[in-house]
Motif scaffolding. Structure first.
Motif, PDB file in Angstrom:
ATOM      1  N   ALA A   1      36.077  95.053  51.256  1.00 25.31           N
ATOM      2  CA  ALA A   1      37.115  94.701  52.227  1.00 25.31           C
ATOM      3  C   ALA A   1      37.415  93.199  52.202  1.00 25.31           C
ATOM      4  O   ALA A   1      38.533  92.778  52.483  1.00 25.31           O
ATOM      5  CB  ALA A   1      36.690  95.137  53.630  1.00 25.31           C
ATOM      6  N   MET A   2      36.427  92.394  51.849  1.00 21.99           N
ATOM      7  CA  MET A   2      36.655  90.948  51.808  1.00 21.99           C
ATOM      8  C   MET A   2      37.475  90.518  50.609  1.00 21.99           C
ATOM      9  O   MET A   2      38.071  89.432  50.616  1.00 21.99           O
ATOM     10  CB  MET A   2      35.311  90.209  51.759  1.00 21.99           C
ATOM     11  CG  MET A   2      34.561  90.194  53.070  1.00 21.99           C
ATOM     12  SD  MET A   2      33.062  89.230  52.914  1.00 21.99           S
ATOM     13  CE  MET A   2      33.744  87.574  52.838  1.00 21.99           C
ATOM     14  N   SER A   3      37.462  91.321  49.553  1.00 21.78           N
ATOM     15  CA  SER A   3      38.022  90.832  48.297  1.00 21.78           C
ATOM     16  C   SER A   3      39.068  91.749  47.692  1.00 21.78           C
ATOM     17  O   SER A   3      39.484  91.551  46.563  1.00 21.78           O
ATOM     18  CB  SER A   3      36.879  90.637  47.295  1.00 21.78           C
ATOM     19  OG  SER A   3      36.205  91.860  47.104  1.00 21.78           O
ATOM     20  N   VAL A   4      39.491  92.770  48.446  1.00 19.16           N
ATOM     21  CA  VAL A   4      40.428  93.748  47.885  1.00 19.16           C
ATOM     22  C   VAL A   4      41.761  93.069  47.560  1.00 19.16           C
ATOM     23  O   VAL A   4      42.187  92.111  48.221  1.00 19.16           O
ATOM     24  CB  VAL A   4      40.632  94.905  48.875  1.00 19.16           C
ATOM     25  CG1 VAL A   4      41.309  94.414  50.135  1.00 19.16           C
ATOM     26  CG2 VAL A   4      41.421  96.037  48.239  1.00 19.16           C
ATOM     27  N   VAL A   5      42.422  93.563  46.516  1.00 21.16           N
ATOM     28  CA  VAL A   5      43.694  92.965  46.119  1.00 21.16           C
ATOM     29  C   VAL A   5      44.873  93.887  46.431  1.00 21.16           C
ATOM     30  O   VAL A   5      45.853  93.479  47.056  1.00 21.16           O
ATOM     31  CB  VAL A   5      43.693  92.600  44.622  1.00 21.16           C
ATOM     32  CG1 VAL A   5      45.073  92.133  44.197  1.00 21.16           C
ATOM     33  CG2 VAL A   5      42.665  91.511  44.355  1.00 21.16           C
ATOM     34  N   ASP A   6      44.772  95.167  46.008  1.00 22.17           N
ATOM     35  CA  ASP A   6      45.972  96.008  46.136  1.00 22.17           C
ATOM     36  C   ASP A   6      46.377  96.241  47.594  1.00 22.17           C
ATOM     37  O   ASP A   6      47.555  96.105  47.945  1.00 22.17           O
ATOM     38  CB  ASP A   6      45.837  97.327  45.350  1.00 22.17           C
ATOM     39  CG  ASP A   6      44.561  98.087  45.675  1.00 22.17           C
ATOM     40  OD1 ASP A   6      43.740  97.555  46.434  1.00 22.17           O
ATOM     41  OD2 ASP A   6      44.400  99.207  45.170  1.00 22.17           O
ATOM     42  N   VAL A   7      45.406  96.545  48.439  1.00 18.56           N
ATOM     43  CA  VAL A   7      45.728  96.749  49.853  1.00 18.56           C
ATOM     44  C   VAL A   7      46.287  95.451  50.448  1.00 18.56           C
ATOM     45  O   VAL A   7      47.218  95.462  51.263  1.00 18.56           O
ATOM     46  CB  VAL A   7      44.480  97.220  50.640  1.00 18.56           C
ATOM     47  CG1 VAL A   7      44.793  97.366  52.113  1.00 18.56           C
ATOM     48  CG2 VAL A   7      43.962  98.526  50.072  1.00 18.56           C
ATOM     49  N   ALA A   8      45.720  94.304  50.001  1.00 16.10           N
ATOM     50  CA  ALA A   8      46.189  93.015  50.508  1.00 16.10           C
ATOM     51  C   ALA A   8      47.633  92.750  50.084  1.00 16.10           C
ATOM     52  O   ALA A   8      48.426  92.205  50.857  1.00 16.10           O
ATOM     53  CB  ALA A   8      45.278  91.900  50.001  1.00 16.10           C
ATOM     54  N   LEU A   9      47.988  93.155  48.871  1.00 11.52           N
ATOM     55  CA  LEU A   9      49.366  92.955  48.415  1.00 11.52           C
ATOM     56  C   LEU A   9      50.333  93.777  49.244  1.00 11.52           C
ATOM     57  O   LEU A   9      51.459  93.363  49.508  1.00 11.52           O
ATOM     58  CB  LEU A   9      49.495  93.362  46.940  1.00 11.52           C
ATOM     59  CG  LEU A   9      49.004  92.338  45.920  1.00 11.52           C
ATOM     60  CD1 LEU A   9      48.975  92.960  44.532  1.00 11.52           C
ATOM     61  CD2 LEU A   9      49.910  91.113  45.938  1.00 11.52           C
ATOM     62  N   ILE A  10      49.898  94.979  49.651  1.00 11.84           N
ATOM     63  CA  ILE A  10      50.795  95.897  50.354  1.00 11.84           C
ATOM     64  C   ILE A  10      50.845  95.575  51.848  1.00 11.84           C
ATOM     65  O   ILE A  10      51.916  95.525  52.444  1.00 11.84           O
ATOM     66  CB  ILE A  10      50.336  97.357  50.134  1.00 11.84           C
ATOM     67  CG1 ILE A  10      50.429  97.700  48.650  1.00 11.84           C
ATOM     68  CG2 ILE A  10      51.169  98.317  50.960  1.00 11.84           C
ATOM     69  CD1 ILE A  10      49.674  98.965  48.261  1.00 11.84           C
TER      70      ILE A  10
END
Lengths: 212, 577
Positions: free
Chosen positions: B233-242
């Motif tokens: 959860a601290m380092s996720v990329v795809d969810v953060a982009l969306i």
């Protein structure tokens, strides 16, 4: 060369603690009964004979079958058939395929099928070859399990509380069948049980562990 | 009595003896090699050393540039708050849900939804959530204008809000099913139902009794998965982009931007950022670990106080409500993706579009087929290798007693604990330095790092739970170890093996960062294509790709149920196994 199953000065320990010791020769057709409460290492002894002793145990002594030292042989080359308290029929195979699994390689398809059918007939289960083992009664499954071992032509028969899951009436029947077959095939039988009736029915030498 | 180690097991001298024991070591190399190579490939450039580009260090310039970046404070704060917030919330919900409801009908219903919920890829779930909560989303449409008075979408920043709240929500709805699955497995191994019964008979409320008597043992078992959740959860990329904020973006997203920058200098900053991200995760795990101790102390005091729990009912209600809400968010999200993928004109505030059409599907068919092909092309060999290695390891354990120790379990979780964004950029640089090309094969190698642990974790329990006496009986009947494996054990374990494959496929399908970074833009899977659509905002295209992405992960699970049911339709003994 002595025929039968010989356990020569076998001693099994767990973590340095001695569990069981046994030194005996079981002649063809004879039954040796090992008795004692659960947890004294009776089944461990059988695991040593089948070659499946868990790594936590250490053991010394030799196991000889018909004069041949099988102590270091892999389990599948020991010819030591075993029956557990559960029938352990392979649930994914039909009754006939379960029997054929143990049948030695060779022979035509028809020949093998005939031997399987004949074995089923011998225990009054003729025509059961295509059945799902899960649909059989407990007594029927026990008989299939016995015939599966016998068809593999073992040199010895090991019984690990083999009758303890059956109810009293059935138990006597199956027990009688097993001993009778073993005598006919001149198999040395090593039986582990905690039940005095089993020992009495075996009418052989009884060794008791954990009684001192 | 002089004793020698019993040699029977060790001396089996078939050919396999030489091959099988090597597999655990090989598995570790395959799984950890890229991680180590990646960290190595991150450390050097982070200190200005990149021979491939003619740069030699060491220098602290990349770090200066990193800390000079104006967004760094916010980016770091987002990583920490979103990661901690999502993990604490998801864990709390799962614990309250289990405490208050395990064994009840409501719990069983949620349990049944678990597999489908788990297999929905993060990106698809995030898109679905976005389409629900956005100002023009389904919730706003359903309540407008009669409740809200809105005739047009309000000018609110809900999705991609600056606090990262919607991103946190997107993570929670996916981590709840993950932690619930892990909890269910732990419950079975910790004699939970009897402990709960005892505490209830001593006058404790359901929730209080569970928290006091069962939670400590369950938490011990799910600890590593919780750590994985936090690191993820601290380092996720795809969810953060969306769902994550843009100005500035969370640190992980910014690292990817730096790493995709044609300027070499930016890559050095990216490498420094990757190390910072790793440090953040390690620090957060340490803080969490200390938090465990604090909670344990407080918990002991609470237990000793003998409080029987008066707030049980409302607390249990929160657990069930939260669990149901999170499940509903994923399922409704899928529903809204479906509607969008078939939507003709759909004006605000209509709840449904004016009409349904296949036009969207026709327009994107070629793109979907191409991306699906790449997805399958990568997932199939990766999962095949993972399953073979896993079965090899487990069989080596069975035959030669090469058991994975507790430390081994940590190694297994290591690729899941180290943030992807911390070592994948380095792995990319490592491959460049090695002269290896980007493309399908390196992507497969990278996918395997993440697929292997999940396949192993999925298959290990059922494989080990197999009754070893069946193996003894088969061997005593004269069957060789190989025949026992192929003729007895694997057929009996058909369902768990297929389930492990489905898990592996779902993991591979869901991978965004490895595909993007290691593929060098030349590998386009359903996930990379779907995430790439997020900036464009074409909801119909996102609907199409999100649905197919979900299907790619979900269909294997359905097959893992259906195939054994068909193959063993006449075998009652295997129907529930």
């Amino acid at each position: 060369m002595a025929d039968g199953l010989e356990l020569r000065e076998v001693a099994i320990a767990k973590g340095g603690q001695p569990l069981v010791r046994l030194d005996c020769v079981i002649a063809p057709g004879d039954v040796l009964t090992v008795m004692g409460p659960s947890g004294v290492g009776k089944s461990t002894l059988l695991a040593y004979v089948t070659g499946t002793l868990p790594p936590a145990f250490t053991a010394t002594g030799r196991v000889l079958l018909d004069g041949e030292d099988i102590t270091d042989a892999p389990p599948h080359q020991r010819r030591a058939g075993i029956l557990f308290q559960d029938d352990l029929l392979f649930p994914h195979l039909s009754v006939g395929a379960n029997l054929a699994f143990g049948l030695r390689k060779g022979g035509s398809r028809a020949d093998r099928k005939a031997r399987v059918d004949e074995a089923l007939e011998q225990v009054n289960l003729g025509g059961f070859a295509d059945r799902d083992p899960a649909t059989l009664s407990g007594g029927q499954r026990a008989r299939v399990s016995l015939m599966r071992v016998l068809l593999s032509e073992p040199g010895a028969l090991l019984l690990d509380e083999a009758f303890s899951r059956l109810d009293t009436v059935l138990r006597a029947q199956v027990r009688e069948l097993v001993f009778q077959r073993a005598r006919e095939m001149r198999l040395p039988v090593l039986m582990v049980t905690h039940d005095a009736d089993d020992a009495a029915a075996a009418a052989g030498v009884v060794v008791t562990f954990g009684a001192d | 009595m002089d004793e020698i180690a019993f040699p029977g097991r060790a001396r089996r001298s078939d050919m396999r003896r030489r091959f099988l024991p090597v597999l655990p070591a090989l598995t570790l190399v395959v799984m950890l090699g890229p991680v180590i190579a990646g960290l190595y490939g991150t450390v050097l450039p982070a200190f200005g050393h990149l021979p491939a580009a003619g740069l030699s260090g060491p220098t602290l310039d990349p770090w200066r540039a990193l800390f000079d970046w104006p967004g760094i404070g916010r980016a770091v704060a987002l990583s920490v708050t979103v990661g901690m917030g999502a993990t604490v919330t998801a864990l709390t919900l799962v614990m309250l849900l289990t405490a208050g409801w395990s064994g009840t009908r409501a719990f069983k219903a949620l349990e049944r939804l678990l597999s489908p919920l788990l297999s929905v890829p993060h990106a698809a779930a995030a898109f679905g959530l976005a389409f629900l909560i956005a100002p023009s989303g389904w919730i706003a449409r359903a309540t407008s204008p009669w409740l809200t008075g809105w005739d047009r979408p309000p000018d609110l920043l809900i999705v991609q809000d600056g606090w990262g709240l919607s991103m946190m929500a997107g993570l929670i709805i996916k981590e709840v099913p993950f932690l619930l699955l892990m909890t269910l497995a732990a419950l079975g191994q910790s004699d939970a139902s009897r402990a709960a019964l005892v505490s209830q008979s001593l006058g404790y409320g359901r929730v209080t009794g569970w928290l006091k008597a069962v939670f400590p043992r369950v938490y011990r078992q799910i600890r590593l998965p919780v750590y994985v959740t936090l690191a993820y959860a601290m380092s996720v990329v795809d969810v953060a982009l969306i769902l994550g904020p843009n100005t500035p973006a969370p640190l992980s997203v910014q690292i990817v931007r730096w790493m995709s920058d044609p300027e070499i200098a930016a890559r050095l900053v990216g490498a420094a950022g990757a190390l910072l991200q790793l440090g953040l995760v390690v620090a957060a795990l340490l803080v969490w670990w200390m938090g465990e101790r604090v909670v344990a102390r407080l918990g002991c005091l609470w237990v000793e106080s003998g409080a029987r729990g008066r707030l049980d009912r409302p607390v249990a209600a929160v657990g069930l409500g939260g669990g149901a809400l999170s499940a509903a968010a994923v399922l409704l999200g899928l529903a809204v993706l479906t509607v969008w993928s078939f939507a003709a004109y759909w004006g605000f505030p209509d709840v449904l579009p004016d009409g349904l059409t296949f036009a969207n599907w026709e327009r994107h068919l070629r793109g979907v087929v191409a991306a699906a092909t790449d997805t399958v092309l990568i997932a199939s060999p990766v999962v095949a290798v993972a399953v073979v290695l896993t079965i090899g390891c487990l069989e080596a354990e069975y035959r030669h007693g090469l058991t994975l120790s507790q430390r081994g379990m940590w190694l297994l979780y290591l690729p899941l604990l180290i943030p992807q964004v911390a070592f994948l950029p380095g792995f990319q640089i490592f491959l460049l330095n090695m002269g290896a090309d980007t493309g399908h094969l390196p992507v497969m190698v990278a996918h395997l790092v993440f697929v292997l642990p999940y396949v192993f974790l999925s298959l290990a329990d059922p494989f080990r739970a197999w009754d070893a006496r069946v193996g003894t009986v088969a061997a005593a009947l004269g069957a060789s170890p190989n025949r026992v494996l192929w003729g007895v054990r694997l057929p009996m374990l058909l369902r768990p093996v297929l389930t492990a494959m489905a898990v592996g496929i779902a993991v591979s399908v869901g991978q965004y960062l490895p595909t993007l970074l290691i593929g060098g833009g030349r590998v386009a899977t359903l996930t990379t294509e779907a995430v790439a659509l997020s900036s464009g905002g074409d909801r119909r295209a996102i609907g199409v790709f999100g649905l197919i992405q979900t299907a790619a992960a979900l269909v294997p699970f359905a097959l893992a149920l259906a195939i054994p049911a068909i193959v063993w339709r006449n075998r009652k003994g295997l129907r529930h196994g």
